[in-house]
Scaffold this active site. Structure first.
Site, PDB file in Angstrom:
ATOM      1  N   SER A   1      -2.431  18.621   1.373  1.00 18.64           N
ATOM      2  CA  SER A   1      -1.432  17.720   1.286  1.00 18.64           C
ATOM      3  C   SER A   1      -0.048  18.305   1.224  1.00 18.64           C
ATOM      4  O   SER A   1      -0.040  19.361   0.515  1.00 18.64           O
ATOM      5  CB  SER A   1      -1.764  16.640   0.244  1.00 18.64           C
TER       6      SER A   1
ATOM      7  N   ASN B   1      -9.208   3.706   3.274  1.00 15.96           N
ATOM      8  CA  ASN B   1      -8.662   5.137   2.958  1.00 15.96           C
ATOM      9  C   ASN B   1      -8.297   5.155   1.622  1.00 15.96           C
ATOM     10  O   ASN B   1      -7.608   6.309   1.373  1.00 15.96           O
ATOM     11  CB  ASN B   1      -7.706   5.405   4.208  1.00 15.96           C
TER      12      ASN B   1
ATOM     13  N   CYS C   1       0.850  -1.198  -0.043  1.00 18.54           N
ATOM     14  CA  CYS C   1       0.045  -0.033  -0.101  1.00 18.54           C
ATOM     15  C   CYS C   1       0.885   1.318   0.042  1.00 18.54           C
ATOM     16  O   CYS C   1       1.596   1.318   0.821  1.00 18.54           O
ATOM     17  CB  CYS C   1      -0.758  -0.025   1.304  1.00 18.54           C
TER      18      CYS C   1
ATOM     19  N   HIS D   1       2.815   8.642   7.151  1.00 16.44           N
ATOM     20  CA  HIS D   1       2.149   8.735   5.662  1.00 16.44           C
ATOM     21  C   HIS D   1       0.797   9.264   5.651  1.00 16.44           C
ATOM     22  O   HIS D   1       0.499   9.428   4.489  1.00 16.44           O
ATOM     23  CB  HIS D   1       1.988   6.973   5.606  1.00 16.44           C
ATOM     24  N   GLY D   2       0.523  10.033   6.537  1.00 13.31           N
ATOM     25  CA  GLY D   2      -0.990  10.924   6.322  1.00 13.31           C
ATOM     26  C   GLY D   2      -1.187  11.408   7.591  1.00 13.31           C
ATOM     27  O   GLY D   2      -0.348  11.647   8.408  1.00 13.31           O
TER      28      GLY D   2
END
Length: 370
Positions: free
Chosen positions: A270, A133, A77, A287-288
């Site tokens: 972002s 997600n 992923c 990662h987010g």
């Protein structure tokens, strides 16, 4: 070591500032994971949150033994970022959505092209985003902090977040049935078999993101250049501070592979960042934004305040295509941490330099045909 990288126990570190919200259960999962046999160090990222037994948003370093269950069911992923030829100021959301249409179904045979024989059994999932997600998103560049990066503010960006789909799930299920959660001793037949399957899943995930991007660019009648493609869930042999072992990432971005993107929720900014690789973070980054609420509680928390139609629009005026009533609540921006608190912690820790900030234009999750 920066004060932002704090020691929880001798083998557990956490990257967080005073503005970073971290759930206690996630830290407990970090501590439990650090007690696994042959585990050397564990580092939680600012987007850390509880997972199914193991935390998400973390990196784990072991010797002599590795743990496939730490990687989870979505091996590979990750995200790819493309700079498209679409001019940001000339796009109608209605026209973009109409051109994009429904991309939930499998690709046609001619769209697949040549794929490795080992992946052909799973070809119906290639070019599809999946649930949870995962998403594909068009964004416009809002700020450029490093002009030398060569980004064009006039062009829309395309961000694709997906992984190995059912292949990764199958690999994990087979492993857990055979070996449980005890991990695999390196250089054994079982370990080598898993590593071979793991590589197939990484190959699948990278190809999947490429095909999703090509599918979208073709629908929008444009072209684009791939700027980066990285995995968030993977296992790799690594040497850290002179120690050879196994680096596991579960929802963590590599800091040793060039530029990366750290996305917010679908209603937040972002960031493209330049990593500053460091052993203190196990060469990993957030990662987010990281979940703030469990999926099971999102609809109850939000349904009295927002309709699905309202959640399909964001504070930026962007649009979210998600025709799954449960999923649109689960993936609402309110269910995630503010991205600035996550990226800010990485900056304070001396782990990243900002390159550009982007804001969403059109996000695709599902048209209801998965």
């Amino acid at each position: 070591m920066s004060n932002t990288i704090g020691s929880v126990t001798p083998r557990v570190s956490l990257i967080a500032s005073e503005h970073t919200w971290i759930e206690g259960n996630a830290i407990q999962q970090l501590e439990i994971t650090a007690k696994l046999p042959d585990m050397v160090r564990v580092v939680g990222m600012p987007d850390l949150h509880p997972g199914r037994g193991y935390p998400v948003g973390a990196a784990f370093f072991s010797q002599h033994r590795f743990y496939p269950a730490l990687i989870g069911n979505d091996i590979g992923c990750g995200m790819s970022l493309w700079q498209t030829d679409l001019l940001a100021m000339k796009q109608s959301l209605d026209k973009l959505e109409k051109k994009l249409g429904n991309i939930d179904g499998p690709l046609e045979e001619e769209e697949l092209g040549d794929i490795p024989p080992a992946l052909r059994d799973y070809s119906r999932a290639l070019g599809t985003i999946g649930g949870g997600n995962h998403f594909a998103e068009l964004l416009r560049i809002d700020e450029i902090y490093q002009p030398q990066a060569g980004l064009d503010k006039k062009r829309l960006m395309l961000l694709v977040h997906s992984g190995s789909r059912g292949l990764g799930q199958l690999i994990l299920e087979q492993h857990v049935r055979a070996h449980g959660h005890h991990g695999l001793q390196e250089n054994t037949e079982a370990a080598n078999d898993y590593l071979q399957q793991h590589q197939q899943a990484l190959d699948f995930a990278g190809l999947n993101r490429q095909l999703i991007a090509q599918r979208i660019l073709q629908r929008l009648r444009t072209a684009g250049d791939c700027l980066l493609d990285i995995h968030h869930n993977l296992l790799a042999a690594a040497t850290i501070e002179g120690v050879s072992g196994w680096l596991h990432r579960k929802g963590a971005t590599p800091s040793d592979e060039g530029l990366v993107v750290i996305p917010g929720s679908r209603g937040d900014y972002s960031y493209i960042v330049q990593p500053l690789p460091a052993a203190s973070s196990l060469y990993s980054l957030a990662h987010g934004a990281g979940r703030k609420w469990m999926r099971s509680e999102c609809k109850d928390r939000l349904s009295a305040r927002f309709s699905t139609e309202q959640l399909a629009r964001t504070r930026f005026g962007s649009r979210v295509i998600c025709r799954d009533r449960q999923l649109i609540y689960q993936e609402a921006p309110e269910a995630y941490k503010p991205i600035d608190s996550v990226v800010g912690a990485l900056q304070q820790a001396g782990l990243v330099t900002l390159v550009a900030r982007m804001q969403p234009v059109l996000t695709y999750k599902t048209s209801g045909g998965q």
